[in-house]
Design a protein around this motif. Structure first.
Motif, short mmCIF file in Angstrom:
data_model
loop_
_atom_site.label_atom_id
_atom_site.label_comp_id
_atom_site.label_asym_id
_atom_site.label_seq_id
_atom_site.Cartn_x
_atom_site.Cartn_y
_atom_site.Cartn_z
N MET A 107 0.96 -1.21 -0.14
CA MET A 107 0.05 -0.09 -0.11
C MET A 107 0.96 1.25 0.04
O MET A 107 0.69 2.09 -0.68
N LEU A 108 1.89 1.16 0.68
CA LEU A 108 2.66 2.44 0.90
C LEU A 108 3.65 2.66 -0.57
O LEU A 108 3.57 3.68 -1.13
N ARG A 109 3.90 1.85 -1.18
CA ARG A 109 4.61 1.68 -2.46
C ARG A 109 3.84 2.17 -3.44
O ARG A 109 3.89 2.75 -4.44
N HIS A 110 2.22 1.95 -3.21
CA HIS A 110 1.50 2.81 -3.93
C HIS A 110 0.69 4.05 -3.66
O HIS A 110 -0.13 4.65 -4.19
N GLY A 111 1.44 4.62 -2.57
CA GLY A 111 0.95 6.10 -2.13
C GLY A 111 0.27 6.34 -1.20
O GLY A 111 -0.02 7.22 -0.72
N THR A 112 -0.23 4.92 -0.45
CA THR A 112 -1.02 5.20 0.80
C THR A 112 -0.30 5.40 1.97
O THR A 112 0.38 4.39 2.14
N THR A 113 -0.45 6.53 2.72
CA THR A 113 0.43 6.43 3.92
C THR A 113 -0.34 6.22 5.10
O THR A 113 0.14 6.17 6.41
N THR A 114 -1.93 6.29 5.05
CA THR A 114 -2.58 6.10 6.15
C THR A 114 -3.58 4.95 5.82
O THR A 114 -4.32 5.08 4.84
N VAL A 115 -3.84 3.95 6.71
CA VAL A 115 -4.63 2.87 6.42
C VAL A 115 -5.53 2.67 7.62
O VAL A 115 -5.03 2.33 8.72
N GLU A 116 -6.83 2.57 7.53
CA GLU A 116 -7.83 2.14 8.72
C GLU A 116 -7.86 0.82 8.27
O GLU A 116 -7.96 0.09 7.28
N ILE A 117 -7.87 -0.02 9.44
CA ILE A 117 -7.92 -1.51 9.52
C ILE A 117 -9.07 -1.94 10.28
O ILE A 117 -9.12 -1.87 11.58
N LYS A 118 -9.85 -2.87 9.86
CA LYS A 118 -11.23 -3.47 10.56
C LYS A 118 -10.92 -4.69 11.18
O LYS A 118 -10.20 -5.47 10.37
N SER A 119 -11.25 -5.07 12.25
CA SER A 119 -11.27 -6.71 12.57
C SER A 119 -12.68 -6.97 11.81
O SER A 119 -13.05 -6.33 10.93
N GLY A 120 -13.24 -8.21 12.35
CA GLY A 120 -14.43 -8.51 11.77
C GLY A 120 -14.46 -9.92 11.03
O GLY A 120 -15.27 -10.33 10.46
N TYR A 121 -13.12 -10.58 11.20
CA TYR A 121 -13.06 -11.90 10.40
C TYR A 121 -12.95 -12.93 11.59
O TYR A 121 -12.49 -14.16 11.35
N GLY A 122 -12.89 -12.58 12.81
CA GLY A 122 -12.89 -13.49 14.00
C GLY A 122 -14.30 -14.02 14.26
O GLY A 122 -14.59 -15.21 14.57
N LEU A 123 -15.32 -13.10 14.56
CA LEU A 123 -16.49 -13.18 14.90
C LEU A 123 -16.61 -14.11 16.44
O LEU A 123 -17.78 -14.97 16.41
N ASN A 124 -15.91 -14.13 17.18
CA ASN A 124 -15.97 -14.59 18.58
C ASN A 124 -14.80 -13.99 19.41
O ASN A 124 -13.94 -13.08 18.88
N PRO A 125 -15.04 -13.78 20.63
CA PRO A 125 -14.14 -13.05 21.60
C PRO A 125 -12.69 -13.15 21.20
O PRO A 125 -11.67 -12.12 21.06
N GLU A 126 -12.26 -14.55 21.26
CA GLU A 126 -10.57 -15.05 21.00
C GLU A 126 -10.11 -14.26 19.89
O GLU A 126 -9.11 -13.92 19.86
N SER A 127 -10.82 -14.77 18.69
CA SER A 127 -10.37 -14.25 17.31
C SER A 127 -10.51 -12.82 17.19
O SER A 127 -9.51 -12.25 16.47
N GLU A 128 -11.50 -12.18 17.39
CA GLU A 128 -11.49 -10.64 17.17
C GLU A 128 -10.35 -9.96 17.92
O GLU A 128 -9.75 -9.12 17.54
N MET A 129 -10.15 -10.35 19.31
CA MET A 129 -8.90 -9.68 20.03
C MET A 129 -7.64 -10.19 19.48
O MET A 129 -6.93 -9.27 19.44
N LYS A 130 -7.53 -11.29 18.93
CA LYS A 130 -6.53 -11.75 18.00
C LYS A 130 -6.20 -10.69 16.96
O LYS A 130 -5.21 -10.27 16.66
N MET A 131 -7.18 -10.36 16.05
CA MET A 131 -7.05 -9.63 14.88
C MET A 131 -6.80 -8.33 15.43
O MET A 131 -5.82 -7.41 15.05
N LEU A 132 -7.39 -7.57 16.64
CA LEU A 132 -7.11 -6.22 17.04
C LEU A 132 -5.66 -6.13 17.55
O LEU A 132 -5.25 -5.21 17.67
#
Length: 419
Positions: free
Chosen positions: A136-161
């Protein structure tokens, strides 16, 4: 972090003059300086003007742009960059005529990525996400928002975060974390949707709030996902823990999500492919309340392109005086592309936006969609020195010559990055 950039053919400042975003006809005003220069001290922009009028101090690093153009670093305000696995099989199924909803119903879609992400280790998720962010940086993006949402349970959502927050600490890019536990209903709660909403409210949000793991809380509010009542309950509770609301709104059906987002003072509502006149009016009303409280309409051209679905009505949004941002929606199922210039090309060719509007939407207004436009998104005195130089003759060439990376140098916080 002290740097003088000179001989910039076109210095595209996107200057907002203290305003947090541009809307309406202002989106076309880029405030371009010919043969421009920027003086950076301690990572902050100190002077902006023409090369002839700025005298840099002695013993400062000098970067000669030699006629290349400069833009603010792109701000990608909606991504799902942390995930495991891939879904090219679904791409093939769509090519044969299957719809996104049909694939999701048959066990694909978000649930497919959930299975792979739950099985992946934190180390694996971190390694793949680091590679993506560097691209992304190489393509000129210097700020990236990133979402969790592929865990869908407490353990995996926290892992993503946890992974997102490691990236926030260590990445060369600025990373903004968003909690999206309400992305879909996991299989174990298929017949107890309220039970999953309760799990988010009673277990996930308190822990995330205590750890300060997320700046924003997002909900996929749409037909077949989270309804208006569930969305409102989750976002009101998230606000209690200091998280700012965002919404996936009006992508698949118009159920009132945009109006709800405006009423909850969401920083942005994203997608908007099925935006109604009521939703548009709610966003207009939000904009009239004052610049600091306006809800940014974030459109995601790559998702419509990839899924062959309708595009958000960018022209009517802009002409209504609503601030509009562009983001990639980078994710494995509906937008497998992290190139902001490509999003600009699609916005120009398919959504009737001008190159000037697309640049504003991908920089300053993207920053506004993250509440960061006082710090990034334009090349102005006092802002963070996130500047990208492109090997093109003028700024219109960037969306015109698509599918090629034109980046020459990336300056992040006043430092020239080396890859």
């Amino acid at each position: 972090m002290n740097l003088f950039i000179k001989n910039i053919g076109q210095l595209v400042t996107v200057a907002a003059h203290v305003k947090p975003y541009k809307a309406g006809t202002d989106m076309r005003e880029l405030h371009v300086i010919e043969n421009g220069a920027v003086l950076i001290e301690n990572g902050i922009i100190r002077t902006v003007g023409s090369t002839a009028e700025i005298s840099p101090p002695n013993n400062i690093d000098v970067l000669d742009a030699d006629g290349r153009i400069a833009l603010p670093g792109f701000v990608d305000s909606h991504t799902h960059t942390v995930f495991a696995g891939s879904r090219e099989n679904e791409f093939a199924m769509r090519a044969e005529g299957k719809s996104y909803q049909e694939i999701a119903t048959s066990g694909g879609g978000i649930i497919s990525t959930m299975t792979a992400t739950r099985a992946a280790s934190k180390k694996e998720l971190l390694h793949t996400a680091e590679r993506r962010i560097n691209e992304m940086l190489r393509h000129g993006t210097t700020t990236v928002e990133i979402k969790s949402g592929y865990g869908l349970n407490p353990e995996s959502e926290m892992k993503m975060l946890e992974v997102i927050n490691i990236l926030r600490r260590d990445s060369l890019a600025t990373i903004v974390p968003t909690f999206l536990g309400a992305h879909a209903f996991p299989p174990e709660f298929k017949d107890d949707k309220q039970g999953y909403v309760d799990l988010i409210i009673n277990r996930m949000l308190p822990y995330i709030g205590e750890k300060q793991f997320a700046t924003f809380c997002d909900v996929f509010c749409d037909e077949g996902y989270f309804d208006l009542h569930q969305t409102e309950n989750i976002l009101l509770e998230a606000k209690r823990y200091g998280m700012i609301p965002k919404l996936h709104a009006d992508q698949l059906a118009a159920i009132g999500a945009t109006k709800l987002g405006a009423e909850l003072n969401a920083v942005s509502v994203d997608h908007l492919e099925r935006l109604t006149s009521d939703g548009n009016e709610a966003l207009k009303k939000s904009s009239r309340h004052g610049e600091s409280s306006a809800c940014v309409a974030t459109v995601l051209p790559g998702a419509s392109f990839f899924l062959n679905q309708p595009y958000a009505p960018a022209r009517s949004i802009i002409e209504s005086g609503i601030p509009l941002a562009i983001a990639t929606d980078f994710n494995p199922g509906s937008a497998m592309c992290f190139s902001m210039p490509m999003m600009m090309t699609i916005a120009c060719t398919q959504m009737n936006m001008t190159p000037e509007e697309a640049i504003t939407a991908a920089t300053l207004n993207g920053a506004a969609a993250l509440g960061l436009s006082s710090e990034i998104g334009s090349i102005e005195i006092g802002k963070q020195a996130d500047i990208v130089l492109y090997n093109v003759p003028n700024y219109c060439f960037l969306p015109y010559h698509y599918a090629l990376n034109h980046v020459w140098r990336i300056v992040k916080n006043g430092t020239v990055l080396e890859f």
